[in-house]
Design a protein around this motif. Structure first.
Motif, PDB file in Angstrom:
ATOM      1  N   PRO A 157      64.334  -0.256  18.532  1.00 49.77           N
ATOM      2  CA  PRO A 157      64.732  -1.122  17.413  1.00 49.77           C
ATOM      3  C   PRO A 157      65.768  -2.169  17.818  1.00 49.77           C
ATOM      4  CG  PRO A 157      64.752   1.197  16.755  1.00 49.77           C
ATOM      5  CD  PRO A 157      64.515   1.164  18.227  1.00 49.77           C
ATOM      6  N   LYS A 158      66.646  -1.796  18.773  1.00 52.31           N
ATOM      7  CA  LYS A 158      67.672  -2.750  19.225  1.00 52.31           C
ATOM      8  C   LYS A 158      67.029  -3.971  19.877  1.00 52.31           C
ATOM      9  CE  LYS A 158      71.912  -0.240  20.103  1.00 52.31           C
ATOM     10  NZ  LYS A 158      72.735   0.404  21.102  1.00 52.31           N
ATOM     11  N   THR A 159      66.037  -3.716  20.729  1.00 56.09           N
ATOM     12  CA  THR A 159      65.354  -4.835  21.394  1.00 56.09           C
ATOM     13  C   THR A 159      64.670  -5.708  20.355  1.00 56.09           C
ATOM     14  OG1 THR A 159      64.939  -3.405  23.284  1.00 56.09           O
ATOM     15  CG2 THR A 159      63.650  -5.422  23.170  1.00 56.09           C
ATOM     16  N   ARG A 160      64.002  -5.052  19.415  1.00 56.29           N
ATOM     17  CA  ARG A 160      63.296  -5.828  18.375  1.00 56.29           C
ATOM     18  C   ARG A 160      64.269  -6.682  17.578  1.00 56.29           C
ATOM     19  NH1 ARG A 160      58.087  -4.340  16.287  1.00 56.29           N
ATOM     20  NH2 ARG A 160      56.972  -3.348  17.978  1.00 56.29           N
ATOM     21  N   ALA A 161      65.392  -6.081  17.210  1.00 55.07           N
ATOM     22  CA  ALA A 161      66.386  -6.832  16.421  1.00 55.07           C
ATOM     23  C   ALA A 161      66.888  -8.035  17.230  1.00 55.07           C
ATOM     24  CB  ALA A 161      67.542  -5.918  16.028  1.00 55.07           C
ATOM     25  N   ARG A 162      67.122  -7.818  18.527  1.00 53.20           N
ATOM     26  CA  ARG A 162      67.608  -8.922  19.377  1.00 53.20           C
ATOM     27  C   ARG A 162      66.556 -10.035  19.454  1.00 53.20           C
ATOM     28  NH1 ARG A 162      68.930  -5.815  23.447  1.00 53.20           N
ATOM     29  NH2 ARG A 162      67.055  -6.125  24.659  1.00 53.20           N
ATOM     30  N   LEU A 163      65.291  -9.636  19.646  1.00 57.70           N
ATOM     31  CA  LEU A 163      64.233 -10.645  19.748  1.00 57.70           C
ATOM     32  C   LEU A 163      64.013 -11.353  18.402  1.00 57.70           C
ATOM     33  CD1 LEU A 163      61.728  -8.780  22.099  1.00 57.70           C
ATOM     34  CD2 LEU A 163      63.211 -10.718  22.674  1.00 57.70           C
ATOM     35  N   GLU A 164      64.196 -10.622  17.319  1.00 61.25           N
ATOM     36  CA  GLU A 164      64.057 -11.275  15.996  1.00 61.25           C
ATOM     37  C   GLU A 164      65.146 -12.327  15.797  1.00 61.25           C
ATOM     38  OE1 GLU A 164      63.595  -8.613  12.706  1.00 61.25           O
ATOM     39  OE2 GLU A 164      61.764  -7.752  13.549  1.00 61.25           O
ATOM     40  N   ARG A 165      66.340 -12.029  16.287  1.00 55.21           N
ATOM     41  CA  ARG A 165      67.414 -13.033  16.179  1.00 55.21           C
ATOM     42  C   ARG A 165      67.058 -14.265  17.011  1.00 55.21           C
ATOM     43  NH1 ARG A 165      70.710  -8.489  16.244  1.00 55.21           N
ATOM     44  NH2 ARG A 165      71.132  -8.656  18.476  1.00 55.21           N
ATOM     45  N   LEU A 166      66.494 -14.025  18.201  1.00 56.65           N
ATOM     46  CA  LEU A 166      66.097 -15.160  19.042  1.00 56.65           C
ATOM     47  C   LEU A 166      64.980 -15.960  18.365  1.00 56.65           C
ATOM     48  CD1 LEU A 166      66.245 -13.371  22.511  1.00 56.65           C
ATOM     49  CD2 LEU A 166      67.674 -15.294  21.771  1.00 56.65           C
ATOM     50  N   ALA A 167      64.053 -15.238  17.710  1.00 59.14           N
ATOM     51  CA  ALA A 167      62.970 -15.928  16.989  1.00 59.14           C
ATOM     52  C   ALA A 167      63.542 -16.812  15.894  1.00 59.14           C
ATOM     53  CB  ALA A 167      62.005 -14.899  16.394  1.00 59.14           C
ATOM     54  N   THR A 168      64.536 -16.297  15.181  1.00 58.90           N
ATOM     55  CA  THR A 168      65.158 -17.076  14.102  1.00 58.90           C
ATOM     56  C   THR A 168      65.846 -18.323  14.666  1.00 58.90           C
ATOM     57  OG1 THR A 168      65.490 -15.017  12.907  1.00 58.90           O
ATOM     58  CG2 THR A 168      66.760 -16.897  12.142  1.00 58.90           C
ATOM     59  N   SER A 169      66.415 -18.181  15.871  1.00 61.73           N
ATOM     60  CA  SER A 169      67.126 -19.323  16.475  1.00 61.73           C
ATOM     61  C   SER A 169      66.170 -20.467  16.811  1.00 61.73           C
ATOM     62  CB  SER A 169      67.888 -18.877  17.728  1.00 61.73           C
ATOM     63  OG  SER A 169      66.979 -18.685  18.805  1.00 61.73           O
ATOM     64  N   LEU A 170      64.874 -20.169  16.905  1.00 65.91           N
ATOM     65  CA  LEU A 170      63.905 -21.229  17.240  1.00 65.91           C
ATOM     66  C   LEU A 170      63.329 -21.917  16.003  1.00 65.91           C
ATOM     67  CD1 LEU A 170      61.792 -19.490  20.078  1.00 65.91           C
ATOM     68  CD2 LEU A 170      63.663 -21.136  20.340  1.00 65.91           C
ATOM     69  N   LEU A 171      63.636 -21.383  14.796  1.00 67.32           N
ATOM     70  CA  LEU A 171      63.025 -21.954  13.585  1.00 67.32           C
ATOM     71  C   LEU A 171      63.489 -23.391  13.358  1.00 67.32           C
ATOM     72  CD1 LEU A 171      63.345 -19.083  10.930  1.00 67.32           C
ATOM     73  CD2 LEU A 171      61.209 -20.022  11.877  1.00 67.32           C
ATOM     74  N   PRO A 172      62.577 -24.270  12.986  1.00 67.89           N
ATOM     75  CA  PRO A 172      62.972 -25.646  12.669  1.00 67.89           C
ATOM     76  C   PRO A 172      63.564 -25.721  11.254  1.00 67.89           C
ATOM     77  CG  PRO A 172      60.616 -25.377  12.371  1.00 67.89           C
ATOM     78  CD  PRO A 172      61.132 -24.047  12.863  1.00 67.89           C
ATOM     79  N   PRO A 173      64.195 -26.838  10.898  1.00 67.98           N
ATOM     80  CA  PRO A 173      64.796 -26.948   9.560  1.00 67.98           C
ATOM     81  C   PRO A 173      63.773 -27.007   8.438  1.00 67.98           C
ATOM     82  CG  PRO A 173      65.333 -28.880  10.925  1.00 67.98           C
ATOM     83  CD  PRO A 173      64.502 -27.984  11.766  1.00 67.98           C
ATOM     84  N   SER A 174      62.547 -27.399   8.743  1.00 67.24           N
ATOM     85  CA  SER A 174      61.471 -27.337   7.746  1.00 67.24           C
ATOM     86  C   SER A 174      60.149 -27.124   8.499  1.00 67.24           C
ATOM     87  CB  SER A 174      61.404 -28.621   6.920  1.00 67.24           C
ATOM     88  OG  SER A 174      61.049 -29.688   7.778  1.00 67.24           O
TER      89      SER A 174
END
Ligand code: SF4
Length: 341
Positions: A157-174
């Motif tokens: 779960p820790k790895t998944r949570a870390r990767l999910e945060r990285l995924a969020t960091s790539l989201l564009p503003p729209s």
């Protein structure tokens, strides 16, 4: 590459090569929810005809909420993983009762619906409402683990949570819905289990590629073993050619579906086991053997010709069907109807 550059590269790739699904930007969020659920564990090409059939039967969320269980399962029949259909149906009823028949826009509220986890909520909210949520499926996890050269175990779960945060960091503003679809498709088709790094549009920023370790990522512990269950299946037909089916229990695997009566094929006396279940019968010749694979389970069905000695007890939950194919009969059993006498 900056996050904005990565996102733009993924979306440009998606525009040219992605699998565009049959919804328009202004499409009903209900249909987006339905498609996202259908695509769980099932390939796009397989899903499309089922999706068309389902929306023809239940064009709106209100239609689905008002439908009876049997009709919903019949429209889903053949797609498998039936708990998805039950959860959708229960969710539609809940929305009809609490949200005036509309889907909420916040992922956290969507997650309260039956069967809706983090991924589904993020995918639906971003595609339908441009919500700032990263939809992280297995394909996206693989891409992220390689792009950021993260060698954590994907089962953790820790790895998944870390990767999910990285995924969020790539989201564009729209345009987050398009970004999410692009990332999922990119992971499926380019950063595939065997990565196609030649011509990859984000190769310049890929940490695993730079170190030549993309073939070793992501790290994953072995999957749970598949359990084998052997069943002895009684194919019972009467003089009029009707077939006897039995209702499955209200919970568990294939809940409330019809099935051919069966008992464990474990060496114990099957006639006695059927009698305990309210069916007095005699068993004849073996008609054939069928196999059916579920996620962590393999069924081996030995199908035997059988004759009833008396009508089943009422609590055996059995009924005669002129056309058993017309009942909500899972594929595991429907294929056994074709075995020659
Ligand atoms: S360069 Fe290869 S490993 Fe890196 S993101 Fe692209 S396809 Fe995946």
């Amino acid at each position: 590459m900056t996050p904005a550059e990565v996102s733009a590269a993924l979306v440009a790739w998606f525009d040219e090569f992605g699998r565009h699904l049959p919804w328009r930007p202004d499409e009903d969020p209900y249909r987006i929810w339905l498609m996202v659920v259908m695509l769980q564990q099932t390939r796009v090409e397989t899903v499309l005809p089922y999706y068309e059939r389902f929306v023809a039967a239940f064009p709106t969320l209100a239609d689905l909420a008002a439908a009876d269980d049997e009709a919903v399962l019949a429209a889903w029949k053949g797609l498998g993983y039936y708990s998805r259909a039950r959860n959708l149906h229960a969710g539609a009823r809940e929305l009809a009762a609490t949200y005036d028949g509309r889907l909420p826009e916040e992922p956290a509220l969507l997650e309260r619906l039956p069967g809706v986890g983090r991924y589904t909520a993020a995918a639906v909210a971003s595609i339908a409402f441009d919500a700032p949520a990263a939809a992280v499926d297995g394909n996206v996890l693989r891409f992220l683990a390689r792009y950021f050269a993260d060698d954590g175990d994907l089962a953790s779960p820790k790895t998944r949570a870390r990767l999910e945060r990285l995924a969020t960091s790539l989201l564009p503003p729209s345009g987050r819905g398009t970004h999410n679809q692009a990332a999922m498709d990119f992971g499926a088709l380019v950063c595939a289990p065997v990565p196609r790094c030649d011509g990859c549009p984000v190769r310049a920023g890929c940490a695993a590629f730079a170190r030549g370790i993309q073939g070793t990522l992501p790290k994953k512990t072995a999957k749970a073993a598949v359990r084998t269950e052997r069943l002895l299946v009684a194919r019972i037909r009467d003089a009029a050619g009707r077939t006897l089916l039995r209702r499955r229990p209200d919970s568990g695997l294939l809940a409330r579906f019809w099935e051919l009566p069966n008992v464990p094929d474990d060496g114990a006396d099957p006639v006695a086991a059927f009698a305990v279940a309210g069916l007095d019968l005699t068993l004849g010749a073996t008609l054939g053997e069928a196999r059916h694979v579920f996620t962590h389970r393999l069924w081996i069905l030995r199908v035997v010709d059988a004759r009833l000695i008396r009508e089943p007890a009422p609590d055996a939950l059995c009924r005669w069907f002129d056309d058993p194919h017309g009942a909500t009969l899972p594929k595991a059993f429907s294929k056994t109807l074709e075995f020659p006498e």
